[in-house]
Structures are given as structure tokens and as C-alpha cells.
Design a protein around this motif. Sequence first.
Motif, PDB file in Angstrom:
ATOM      1  N   GLU A 156       0.825  -1.213   0.000  1.00  0.00           N
ATOM      2  CA  GLU A 156       0.000   0.000   0.000  1.00  0.00           C
ATOM      3  C   GLU A 156       0.855   1.259   0.000  1.00  0.00           C
ATOM      4  O   GLU A 156       0.544   2.230  -0.691  1.00  0.00           O
ATOM      5  N   TYR A 157       1.925   1.246   0.777  1.00  0.00           N
ATOM      6  CA  TYR A 157       2.740   2.454   0.950  1.00  0.00           C
ATOM      7  C   TYR A 157       4.043   2.416   0.153  1.00  0.00           C
ATOM      8  O   TYR A 157       4.938   3.207   0.404  1.00  0.00           O
ATOM      9  N   ASP A 158       4.127   1.502  -0.819  1.00  0.00           N
ATOM     10  CA  ASP A 158       5.276   1.420  -1.715  1.00  0.00           C
ATOM     11  C   ASP A 158       6.595   1.383  -0.949  1.00  0.00           C
ATOM     12  O   ASP A 158       7.492   2.204  -1.162  1.00  0.00           O
ATOM     13  N   THR A 159       6.678   0.422  -0.027  1.00  0.00           N
ATOM     14  CA  THR A 159       7.889   0.255   0.766  1.00  0.00           C
ATOM     15  C   THR A 159       8.135  -1.239   0.934  1.00  0.00           C
ATOM     16  O   THR A 159       7.573  -2.038   0.182  1.00  0.00           O
ATOM     17  N   THR A 160       8.951  -1.616   1.883  1.00  0.00           N
ATOM     18  CA  THR A 160       9.231  -3.033   2.126  1.00  0.00           C
ATOM     19  C   THR A 160       8.923  -3.373   3.580  1.00  0.00           C
ATOM     20  O   THR A 160       8.915  -2.490   4.442  1.00  0.00           O
ATOM     21  N   VAL A 161       8.703  -4.637   3.825  1.00  0.00           N
ATOM     22  CA  VAL A 161       8.460  -5.104   5.185  1.00  0.00           C
ATOM     23  C   VAL A 161       9.681  -4.792   6.052  1.00  0.00           C
ATOM     24  O   VAL A 161       9.550  -4.374   7.209  1.00  0.00           O
TER      25      VAL A 161
END
Length: 176
Positions: free
Chosen positions: A89-94
Amino acid sequence: MMNSLEIANRIYSMERRLDSLYNQLEDSFSSPRYIRTAQNLRNLQARQLSILNGLIAELEEEQPPPPVNRYYAQHILQPGETLRVLALEYDTTVSQIRRLNPGLPDEPQAGQLVNLPIEIPRPPENSIRYVVKPGDTLFQIARRFGTDVSTLVRLNSIADPDIIFPGRILIIPNPV
């Protein structure tokens, strides 16, 4: 240039997307011989994902702590959301989410507050926090609180004002 952790997370995401194709492949066969081959491929992929998970966990432990005295966007996990969903959703990584949330359980539950790797400006004095609800738009929220969309975008470092997710905590200036 991407670091090892980012590359491993990217490979993991791509492999997870392939999972449904492996299922479709297996379902498309009627011959037991081909079904076994497809099942073998799925088993190999499951092993690869397991190995990648282990590598990612080790690499995450080596990450430096987040900078102090910075402000980050926050999100309250919604029912059914996982860290992977949040990362998409937030265009990042875990791993970036985990870095900002030391001690976060492996499978956080709905209602858990999560810091997002989205740096925001220092919230203004007397600002309020609003949790986005399903169906909310920035325009509606701005109108409700007597501000404008551009102010909400700036205060919350929102990349696309047309997309906000339920659970996101927005900083809203309190009109005096």
C-alpha cells in the motif's frame, strides 16, 4: 543502487506474485504426470520462499536503527492487513517497516500501531490526529476539519492525494 535487503525483498515479492500462476498451472493439467511436475515446482518455490524469509530476517537484524528526532507517518493495522499488504500500500518493504518498529510481532494484529517509513514534517502545535476510515477522501477530511487538501498532503507527506488507506493516521492542523 539497491542494497542486499532491498533486493531480497524484491525477489520475495516477485515470487509471491508467481504463486497464483503456479496454482493456475497445476489446475490446467489433467495428466497426473504434469500435475506432479507442477506440484514439484510449487514445492521448490515454497522452499525458495522459506530460504528468502530466513535471509531477509538475518539482513533485517543488521539494519541500523532509524534516525532519532524524526517524525514518521503512522497507520493502525486493519482487520486482514499484514505487513506485506502495508508495504504494498505504501510502496515500501516489510524490512523498512520493521526497522522503524523494533519489537513488532511477526504477525501483528488489527489495531496495532505501525510507524511507516514516510518521513513527515514536525506536526504543528495543537494539531490533531485523525484515523482514516473506509470511504474517506482527503477532500472530505479537509472540509470536515476546516483545512485544504494541499495542507493535508504537505503535513502528511502523501504521495498521491487520490489514494489514502483506512487506518492511516493523518496530522490535521487545529484551527484556532
